[in-house]
Design a protein around this motif. Structure first.
Motif, mmCIF file in Angstrom:
data_model
loop_
_atom_site.group_PDB
_atom_site.id
_atom_site.type_symbol
_atom_site.label_atom_id
_atom_site.label_comp_id
_atom_site.label_asym_id
_atom_site.label_seq_id
_atom_site.Cartn_x
_atom_site.Cartn_y
_atom_site.Cartn_z
ATOM 1 N N ASP A 312 3.696 5.725 2.049
ATOM 2 C CA ASP A 312 4.801 4.773 1.937
ATOM 3 C C ASP A 312 5.968 5.256 2.790
ATOM 4 O OD1 ASP A 312 6.250 6.715 0.520
ATOM 5 O OD2 ASP A 312 6.039 5.729 -1.426
ATOM 6 N N LEU A 313 7.086 4.560 2.745
ATOM 7 C CA LEU A 313 8.225 4.886 3.610
ATOM 8 C C LEU A 313 8.817 6.253 3.318
ATOM 9 C CD1 LEU A 313 10.075 1.444 3.821
ATOM 10 C CD2 LEU A 313 8.480 2.477 5.450
ATOM 11 N N PRO A 369 6.623 -0.435 8.251
ATOM 12 C CA PRO A 369 8.015 0.045 8.300
ATOM 13 C C PRO A 369 9.017 -0.933 7.682
ATOM 14 C CG PRO A 369 6.922 0.419 10.403
ATOM 15 C CD PRO A 369 5.988 -0.395 9.582
ATOM 16 N N GLY A 371 8.673 -2.340 4.955
ATOM 17 C CA GLY A 371 8.561 -2.256 3.503
ATOM 18 C C GLY A 371 7.499 -3.181 2.937
#
Length: 478
Positions: A312-313, A369, A371
């Protein structure tokens, strides 16, 4: 005397006929071509022809899995890499010689994003007597732009091979670097260091191993065992030198009882391995209740089929897999549930995505990127209802996997099931997933496809080519 002469006559008759038979056989063999097929390694193929395969192990609902398996298995990764330096997506797949053949060829090609074309694909390695896509290749690219193809083997009977392109960014010619025992290759290039290669060896079941190379990729450390609990399948990924892997276990070595979910990570090329919470473990893992355990599905009598893994980010691992109640196809396995496991705030969070019709429906997870989380997978029933694969759908989540909705149906009214939708490494929006189709119920042609990020444009790679380069055929635009 008459009886004796009769015996001598009979013996002479057999001797004479045996001599004549051997002479005839030798003459026939001398005049006939060799029964061994020619080795096609290094040649081009005039089209993109995916391998068709049937594992067998049939029930009343058909084979355990079968169909067009050019982008099989989920444990081969990466199968494609986008290279911005040349604006091409390089990809590998399991091909074959003709539509009615099951002769496995480890193929490589590229898609030129600027010119919107593909060349005639190249045979990196001809498996000759093999028709099994477990021997399909994987691909990665080193710091100098050389392409590395890891051609899977199968147990000790069939070795694996590592090839490197002779020129950067070129598929024209390859040199064989090594031959060794590995299956399900997952080679990860660590910038400035070399490869960490995750793979399987058939030691006591399908057990997990890894090896590292030098910066040239030519010298490798001896295989080191990662896990051995009767057998495992794994999926892995890499980001900024950190490699994450998730795997299941096979109680008693039985793959039809695959269950549980485990996770490990390393940031030092496998010198040490940690759990999601940073606890260092001793290798190999042999206890099913070890600290790497993410969820105990064994106590719930649920089977675990791995699909994809990513970051994830914040760099936290996200796992995509399917759980089932039976290893055979058909309604007894329902519900077959696509599930997300997300490491967040010091714990694993679990979220359901949708259900599927087959254990071997396989798709990919995109953690973007922006989300947005995206899944491209054959989650819808296909024309061969109980067979592996189906119609492809695009699923989206805007809240880190807690809730999912089907944003688009990519394929519909297809004559053949689509399956094994694969995510290229560094995926370009115009070549965001690629896969193959095929009939799980009987031998068929298998075509290769790719789609863009939004799923509104799908191209089919040409099955037959008369030119050295052509544009793929548009099959969907809406």
């Amino acid at each position: 005397m008459n009886k004796h002469r009769s015996c001598k006559t009979v013996l002479f008759f057999f001797y004479l006929n045996g001599f004549l038979f051997c002479s005839l056989l030798q003459s026939t063999l001398a005049q006939s071509p060799s029964t061994s097929p020619p080795n096609l390694t290094g040649q081009t193929v005039t089209g993109y022809r995916g391998i068709w395969f049937d594992l067998g192990q049939r029930s009343e609902y058909g084979s355990k899995y079968s169909g067009g398996l050019g982008t099989y298995t989920a444990k081969h990764h990466p199968l494609a890499v986008y290279a911005p330096q040349v604006n091409k997506t390089f990809f590998v797949y399991g091909g074959t010689t003709q539509s009615d053949q099951r002769h496995l060829l480890a193929m490589i090609s590229w898609y030129d994003h600027q010119r919107h074309c593909v060349p005639q694909p190249i045979i990196v390695h001809d498996k000759i007597t093999v028709n099994d896509p477990h021997d399909n290749p994987s691909l990665n690219i080193d710091d100098t732009g050389h392409l590395w193809v890891f051609v899977s083997g199968r147990a000790r009977a069939r070795p694996g091979y590592i090839y490197r392109s002779r020129e950067p960014w070129s598929i024209d010619s390859f040199e064989q670097i090594s031959e060794s025992e590995f299956t399900y290759p997952q080679p990860w290039w660590i910038t400035g260091h070399g490869f960490l290669h995750l793979f399987t060896q058939y030691s006591h079941g399908r057990e997990l191993y890894f090896s590292t190379s030098d910066i040239d990729g030519t010298n490798w450390t001896p295989p080191r065992q990662l896990a051995g609990m009767g057998g495992h399948y794994q999926m892995s990924n890499e980001q900024d030198g950190r490699i994450i892997t998730a795997f299941n276990m096979h109680p008693g070595g039985n793959v039809d009882r695959r269950t549980n979910l485990y996770f490990l990570q390393t940031s030092d090329l496998g010198q040490t391995w940690q759990t999601a919470d940073g606890q260092t473990v001793s290798l190999p893992l042999t206890d099913p209740q070890c600290p790497a355990l993410v969820h105990d599905y064994r106590t719930e009598s649920r089977l675990v089929y791995l699909k994809d893994i990513g970051f994830d980010l914040d760099g936290n691992p996200v796992l995509l897999y399917l759980t089932s109640s039976h290893y055979q196809p058909g309604p007894n396995g329902n519900p077959r549930t696509w599930t997300i496991a997300h490491w967040q705030q010091g714990d694993w969070q679990f979220h359901e995505v949708t259900t599927s019709t087959h254990n071997y429906d396989m798709g990919s997870l995109y953690l973007e990127p922006s989300g947005i989380w995206r899944i491209i997978a054959p989650t819808l029933p296909g024309p061969q209802n109980w067979g592996a694969g189906g119609e492809l759908a695009l699923w989206l989540s805007y809240d880190q996997g807690r809730q999912w909705f089907r944003a688009r149906t990519l394929t519909a009214n297809s004559p053949l099931n689509h399956n094994y939708a694969r995510r290229p490494r560094n995926a370009h929006p115009d070549f965001y997933a690629f896969w193959a189709d095929g009939n799980p119920d009987s031998l068929s042609e298998s075509h290769l496809y790719f789609t863009n990020k939004t799923g509104d444009t799908i191209y089919q790679l040409p099955y037959t080519m008369t030119e050295s380069e052509v544009s793929p055929t548009l099959v969907k635009l809406n």
